[in-house]
Every structure is written in C-alpha cells, then in structure tokens.
Design an enzyme around this catalytic site. Structure first.
Site, PDB file in Angstrom:
ATOM      1  N   GLY A 137      -2.245  91.985  24.166  1.00 29.71           N
ATOM      2  CA  GLY A 137      -0.964  91.737  24.824  1.00 29.71           C
ATOM      3  C   GLY A 137      -0.544  92.915  25.696  1.00 29.71           C
ATOM      4  O   GLY A 137      -1.307  93.854  25.925  1.00 29.71           O
TER       5      GLY A 137
ATOM      6  N   HIS B  96     -15.281  59.325  47.504  1.00 33.02           N
ATOM      7  CA  HIS B  96     -16.285  59.288  46.449  1.00 33.02           C
ATOM      8  C   HIS B  96     -17.536  60.005  46.924  1.00 33.02           C
ATOM      9  O   HIS B  96     -17.922  59.833  48.075  1.00 33.02           O
ATOM     10  CB  HIS B  96     -16.616  57.824  46.119  1.00 33.02           C
TER      11      HIS B  96
HETATM   12  N1  LIG Z   1      -6.213  83.846  34.192  1.00 36.54           N
HETATM   13  C1  LIG Z   1      -4.996  84.328  33.989  1.00 36.54           C
HETATM   14  O1  LIG Z   1      -4.011  83.875  34.546  1.00 36.54           O
HETATM   15  C2  LIG Z   1      -4.842  85.519  33.094  1.00 36.54           C
HETATM   16  C3  LIG Z   1      -5.955  86.164  32.599  1.00 36.54           C
HETATM   17  C4  LIG Z   1      -5.770  87.263  31.766  1.00 36.54           C
HETATM   18  C5  LIG Z   1      -4.498  87.686  31.462  1.00 36.54           C
HETATM   19  N2  LIG Z   1      -3.423  87.062  31.981  1.00 36.54           N
HETATM   20  C6  LIG Z   1      -2.060  87.488  31.660  1.00 36.54           C
HETATM   21  O2  LIG Z   1      -2.069  88.722  30.972  1.00 36.54           O
HETATM   22  C7  LIG Z   1      -1.235  88.633  29.836  1.00 36.54           C
HETATM   23  C8  LIG Z   1      -1.849  89.427  28.709  1.00 36.54           C
HETATM   24  O3  LIG Z   1      -3.015  88.780  28.202  1.00 36.54           O
HETATM   25  P1  LIG Z   1      -3.565  89.085  26.745  1.00 36.54           P
HETATM   26  O4  LIG Z   1      -4.677  88.150  26.486  1.00 36.54           O
HETATM   27  O5  LIG Z   1      -3.781  90.542  26.514  1.00 36.54           O
HETATM   28  O6  LIG Z   1      -2.294  88.889  25.854  1.00 36.54           O
HETATM   29  P2  LIG Z   1      -1.639  87.685  25.072  1.00 36.54           P
HETATM   30  O7  LIG Z   1      -0.302  88.176  24.721  1.00 36.54           O
HETATM   31  O8  LIG Z   1      -1.786  86.403  25.775  1.00 36.54           O
HETATM   32  O9  LIG Z   1      -2.529  87.587  23.764  1.00 36.54           O
HETATM   33  C9  LIG Z   1      -2.739  88.638  22.877  1.00 36.54           C
HETATM   34  C10 LIG Z   1      -3.618  88.111  21.749  1.00 36.54           C
HETATM   35  O10 LIG Z   1      -3.930  89.189  20.867  1.00 36.54           O
HETATM   36  C11 LIG Z   1      -3.733  88.752  19.527  1.00 36.54           C
HETATM   37  N3  LIG Z   1      -3.456  89.952  18.749  1.00 36.54           N
HETATM   38  C12 LIG Z   1      -2.336  90.723  18.771  1.00 36.54           C
HETATM   39  N4  LIG Z   1      -2.490  91.776  17.937  1.00 36.54           N
HETATM   40  C13 LIG Z   1      -3.737  91.674  17.414  1.00 36.54           C
HETATM   41  C14 LIG Z   1      -4.487  92.480  16.508  1.00 36.54           C
HETATM   42  N5  LIG Z   1      -3.991  93.605  15.995  1.00 36.54           N
HETATM   43  N6  LIG Z   1      -5.725  92.089  16.177  1.00 36.54           N
HETATM   44  C15 LIG Z   1      -6.256  90.954  16.717  1.00 36.54           C
HETATM   45  N7  LIG Z   1      -5.591  90.158  17.580  1.00 36.54           N
HETATM   46  C16 LIG Z   1      -4.352  90.526  17.922  1.00 36.54           C
HETATM   47  C17 LIG Z   1      -2.574  87.763  19.617  1.00 36.54           C
HETATM   48  O11 LIG Z   1      -2.558  86.897  18.498  1.00 36.54           O
HETATM   49  C18 LIG Z   1      -2.903  87.034  20.915  1.00 36.54           C
HETATM   50  O12 LIG Z   1      -3.787  85.970  20.727  1.00 36.54           O
HETATM   51  C19 LIG Z   1      -1.095  87.166  29.513  1.00 36.54           C
HETATM   52  O13 LIG Z   1       0.228  86.901  29.120  1.00 36.54           O
HETATM   53  C20 LIG Z   1      -1.446  86.448  30.766  1.00 36.54           C
HETATM   54  O14 LIG Z   1      -0.290  85.919  31.349  1.00 36.54           O
HETATM   55  C21 LIG Z   1      -3.575  85.963  32.784  1.00 36.54           C
END
Ligand SMILES: NC(=O)c1ccc[n+]([C@@H]2O[C@H](COP(=O)([O-])OP(=O)(O)OC[C@H]3O[C@@H](n4cnc5c(N)ncnc54)[C@H](O)[C@@H]3O)[C@@H](O)[C@H]2O)c1
Ligand SMILES: Cc1cc2nc3c(=O)[nH]c(=O)nc-3n(C[C@H](O)[C@H](O)[C@H](O)COP(=O)(O)OP(=O)(O)OC[C@H]3O[C@@H](n4cnc5c(N)ncnc54)[C@H](O)[C@@H]3O)c2cc1C
Length: 466
Positions: free
Chosen positions: A276, A449
């Site tokens: 995150g 198509h």
């Molecule tokens: N294609 C896209 O549009 C795209 C791609 C990548 C990222 N992003 C953006 O970047 C933001 C960040 O992405 P992200 O994937 O880092 O964050 P996220 O907040 O979406 O997910 C974080 C994940 O880490 C897990 N987690 C948290 N603490 C943990 C721990 N100690 N051990 C194991 N798992 C843990 C959570 O349960 C969650 O599934 C997203 O909100 C997204 O909007 C967008």
C-alpha cells in the site's frame, strides 16, 4: 526572509501539478511549481509507465515462449535484463525531458523551483532548495498540493536490517534479474510485478494477509486471476502474517510467516514490499496553514477539492480515495474549471475505471457484485466465458471472462473484464454507461466481425438476478 509573490504555487510535479501550471500560466497567472525529485511524479518515474514498459518486455518473452501453441517453433528466449531496464530508463528520461521542456521553455509565466516545500504560514511556503542551494519563501493567494504518496513499509522484525525493495526506489533500477523475488502484498502492484518478473525468468512468491489477492474485487474475479498467475508458476501464500525477515551470509533472505497451515519459511533472493501507500504530508507544516488530515495522513477536502485553508486545494493521491493517474488528472480538470471558469463539479459523482495490466488484463468499471449488494442496488449479472468469443478462439487467447451488471432500468451498473483487451473492452462498457444506453442497444449494435468488440453483442446472454 522576505517572500517572493506569485499568483499561484503548486507543490508537486505530478499528474495534476504539471497541467495545472500550464493552464494557469495560459490564463495569465504567474505560477511557481515546486518539485523535490524527478519531474512527472510517480506515474512517469516509478509507477504506471515504467512498469508497463517492463511488462511489455515480459509479455514479449512470454509470446516467444508460447509461440509453439500457434505452430511457430522458437527457442527459449534469452532475457537481457540490463537491456530491458535500459529501455525503461531511456523512455522514462524522454518523458521527464518532455515535461521539463513544457515547464521551463513553453511558458514564461511558469517558474520551476527544484526543492522541498512546506508551509511556513497560511499562503506562504518555505522551500529547501535541492543541492544545498539555499532556501526561499514563496507566497500566493492560491496554493495547490499535489504531493502524492510513497510506499508503505510494515513493521516486521528484521526487515530493515535484511534489506528490501519498493517500487519507488530500488526495484526498477535493479541491474540483475532476481533469482527468487518474494513480494509482500498481493494487490495491483503485487500481481503486475509478480507476472512481470515471473515472465522475465524469476521465481516469484506472493505473500498476502487477506484470504484473496486484490481483495477489493469480487472473490470470483480475484480467484480466476490467481489461478491464471499460478498456472505461470507464481506461488501465493494467503492469510499470511509476516513475522520476521533475515538474511544469511550468502545473501539468502528468509521470510517467516504465520499461515493457516502453520509457520512457513520462504527463502528468496529479493523482497519487494508492495503493501500500500502513505501520503506525502508529513513535515509539510500543514497545521501552520489550517489544513487538516485524516488518521492516515491524507488531506481532507470538500466536494470542490478545497481544504479549510483559504485558497488551498489538494489534488490526486494525497487527498485519499482511488489512486490512479486518470483520477489525479481529473482532479486537475475539476480545479481548473473552478478556479479559471467558475464551474463546480463534485468529484464524488465521477466514474472510476481502472485496469490491472497483467496478461490477460482486468478492466473494471462501476459496481462490483459485492458493492451492489452492500449498497442494496438490485442487479442482474451475466458472465461470458472468453473461450466463447470468436476473436479469442482465433488468436488463441481464450482465458478469462466478461462480466456485466445490469440494473432494473436495463442500464449497465458495472463490468469486470478479465480477458485479452480487458481494458479496452471495459472502456466500451464505460462509454455505454456514460451515454445511458440500455443493454439491448448493445446487443443489437452492428459490430464489425471478427473483433473483440463483438462481445458487446453477447455479454448479456446469461442475465440472472444477482
Ligand atoms: N494498473 C493500475 O492502475 C495500478 C497498478 C499498480 C498500482 N496502482 C495503484 O497503486 C496503489 C497501491 O497499490 P498496492 O498494490 O501497493 O496497494 P493496495 O493498497 O492496493 O494493496 C496492498 C496489499 O498489501 C496487503 N498487505 C498489507 N500489509 C501486508 C503485510 N504486512 N503482509 C502482506 N500483505 C500485506 C493488503 O492486504 C493489500 O492486499 C493502488 O491503490 C492502485 O490504485 C494501480
Ligand atoms: C507501481 C505503480 C504502478 C502504477 N500503475 C498505475 C497504472 O497503471 N495506472 C494508473 O492509473 N495508476 C497507476 N498507479 C498509480 C499512479 O501512479 C498514481 O495514482 C498517480 O501517479 C498519482 O499522481 P499524483 O500526481 O497524485 O502524485 P505523484 O505522481 O506521486 O506526484 C507527487 C509529486 O510531488 C512531489 N513532492 C512530494 N512532496 C513534496 C514536497 N514537499 N515538495 C515538493 N515536491 C514534493 C513528489 O516528488 C512527486 O513528484 C501506479 C502506482 C504505482 C506505485
């Protein structure tokens, strides 16, 4: 220290800051844009673009590896990882250079200030200039905060001492392919990087605390995504609490986690933390200007993206909510229209489309089934297996599905498209939603198509009460 006056100050050269600087300058405002790091923010430097550039290399390798399925015999591809990274670096530098040209030479009303800004008083910023070039005070009746986020790093015993990567810092600069990449966090960053490194040749293990990956999605959307990635050899450890990280003298990293099946020790060469994001609001002196944050540090704004401080707005990731480039860019449009044209638009009403750039892609728009149930919105749902799409059969890309939600007025409520061209197909559904089309109009549309778009005709075949 006396302060230099401007009409507007912008903190952060992100997806809102740059276009806003230009729009304000065009309207005759004298603008200073302050950026502490690379121009372009996270999207350009370590987010969307660099990841999609490297994913493109990974996808090309996969195409070669699987060419035999279409009768083309090719030797196992050799991944020149340094060249993959060099291509990403070259394209990223081109983007930065373009932004720099736009900000410095395209408009005399814009001054680019390289440094870190914080509030010294209402409407006044203190800037520590980069490269120890001193300090400045700047003042303006309008200030726009577009400072974004950085990677969150959980407190895990031994993590700091063992060394880890985040997308912001080291990962995209690696010169050697990780032999075994452990990814902490199984959401969008986790799955995109997971597939990228797996296809480039790394072993990949994803550790996630939730019971499903991408847990904002319906479980019957995230589960098939997990299965597709597992079929490529990515291992998922779910419901896992990481407890300890260590690295031995040979450089082997061990992550110890509690799982429903007992304690697991996962050994790897590199650890990517993708758990995150955290807003860039600490040490910004927000309290000196009367700007408030929520408990996670995101700036609180009203429907017009205004903070309680007169003339101060917050745009993009730093204000919380969905974190996507196109959302930050839309914040720019909202603020531009308000400040320059006196037109207000509440950002809560806008659609939030997004695409996860795995292969196949996941395109999402509108309500998920869980959200519709939670909001008590009546819906019907239809899911079409991608293997029934003519174009998919022809190209050999039959994995995934197209799912649509329809309301009682026969209009679309949402779509989840996990298949080849998922992002583009989702955008066609978004367009139908924007035009308030009924699903029968899509069923009866004459579509060339054989295209992927023909799925618009067929997606509604199995509508059932959800
Ligand atoms: N294609 C896209 O549009 C795209 C791609 C990548 C990222 N992003 C953006 O970047 C933001 C960040 O992405 P992200 O994937 O880092 O964050 P996220 O907040 O979406 O997910 C974080 C994940 O880490 C897990 N987690 C948290 N603490 C943990 C721990 N100690 N051990 C194991 N798992 C843990 C959570 O349960 C969650 O599934 C997203 O909100 C997204 O909007 C967008
Ligand atoms: C790995 C990854 C992949 C992603 N992929 C996608 C994707 O495919 N599609 C998508 O839509 N979104 C994606 N995102 C999300 C997207 O990158 C962000 O939502 C978007 O870039 C946020 O833009 P922003 O302008 O709000 O902030 P940023 O782009 O982060 O800009 C903030 C800027 O402010 C500067 N700054 C911070 N504090 C100060 C200060 N005190 N003084 C001066 N300058 C300061 C920073 O250096 C930075 O340049 C991805 C994110 C990541 C991490």
């Amino acid at each position: 220290m006396s302060a230099t006056s401007y009409d507007a100050l912008i903190i952060g050269s992100g997806q809102a800051g740059n276009p806003l600087a230009y729009a304000l300058a065009e309207a005759g405002h004298r603008v200073a844009l302050i950026e502490s790091a690379h121009l372009g923010g996270s999207c350009v430097n370590y987010g969307c673009a660099p990841t999609k550039i490297m994913l493109a290399s990974a996808q090309r390798a996969h195409l070669v590896r699987t060419a035999g399925e279409l009768g083309i015999q090719a030797p196992e591809p050799v991944v020149d990882f340094a060249a993959v990274v060099a291509r990403k670096d070259r394209l990223t530098q081109n983007s930065r250079d373009g932004i720099e040209r736009n900000l410095t030479t395209a408009h005399p009303n814009i001054r680019l200030v390289r440094g870190r800004a914080r509030f010294a008083a209402p409407n006044t910023l203190h800037v520590d200039l980069n490269d120890a070039a001193g300090q400045e005070q700047l003042t303006a009746p309008l200030i726009f905060i577009n400072t974004g986020t950085h990677a969150a790093v959980p407190l895990i015993a031994g993590l700091e001492a063992s060394g880890y990567l985040t997308n912001d810092t080291l990962l995209l600069g690696l010169q050697q392919l990780p032999e075994h990449l452990i990814i902490l966090g199984g959401s969008y960053i986790g799955v995109e990087f997971g597939q990228m490194f797996r296809r480039l040749g790394s072993r990949v293990t994803v550790i996630e605390t939730s019971a499903t990956i991408m847990d904002r999605e319906d479980s019957d959307v995230s589960r098939p995504m997990q299965e597709l990635l597992e079929a490529e050899g990515i291992e998922f450890v779910l419901e896992a609490e990481a407890r300890h990280v260590s690295r031995n003298d040979e450089g082997v990293l061990t992550l110890t986690a509690d799982t429903p099946g007992g304690e697991r020790r996962i050994r790897g060469s590199h650890l990517l933390v993708a758990t995150g994001r955290v807003p860039n609001t600490l040490d910004m002196g927000l309290e000196l200007a009367g700007i408030e944050t929520d408990e996670d540090g995101y700036i609180l704004v009203d429907d017009d993206l205004r903070t309680p401080a007169k003339g101060v707005y917050a745009l993009g990731d730093v204000k919380g909510g969905p974190q996507f480039t196109h959302i930050t860019y839309d914040d720019y449009r909202i603020v531009r229209d308000q400040v320059l044209h006196g037109r207000a638009r509440d950002y809560h009403q806008r659609p939030v489309p997004y695409v996860v750039f795995t292969e196949p892609q996941l395109g999402r728009i509108g309500l998920s089934k869980d959200q519709a149930r939670k909001q008590k919105v009546p819906f019907r749902v239809s899911r079409l297996d991608a293997s029934t799409i003519g174009r998919a059969v022809e190209t050999g890309q039959t994995e995934g599905f197209v799912e649509v939600l329809v309301g009682d007025d026969d209009q679309l409520l949402g779509a989840a498209v996990l298949c080849e061209q998922g992002g583009e197909i989702m955008t066609m559904f978004q367009l139908a939603m924007a035009g308030n089309l009924r699903y029968q109009q899509l069923e009866n549309l004459i579509i060339a198509h054989p295209t992927w778009a023909e799925v618009l005709n067929n997606a509604f075949q199995k509508l059932e009460r959800g």
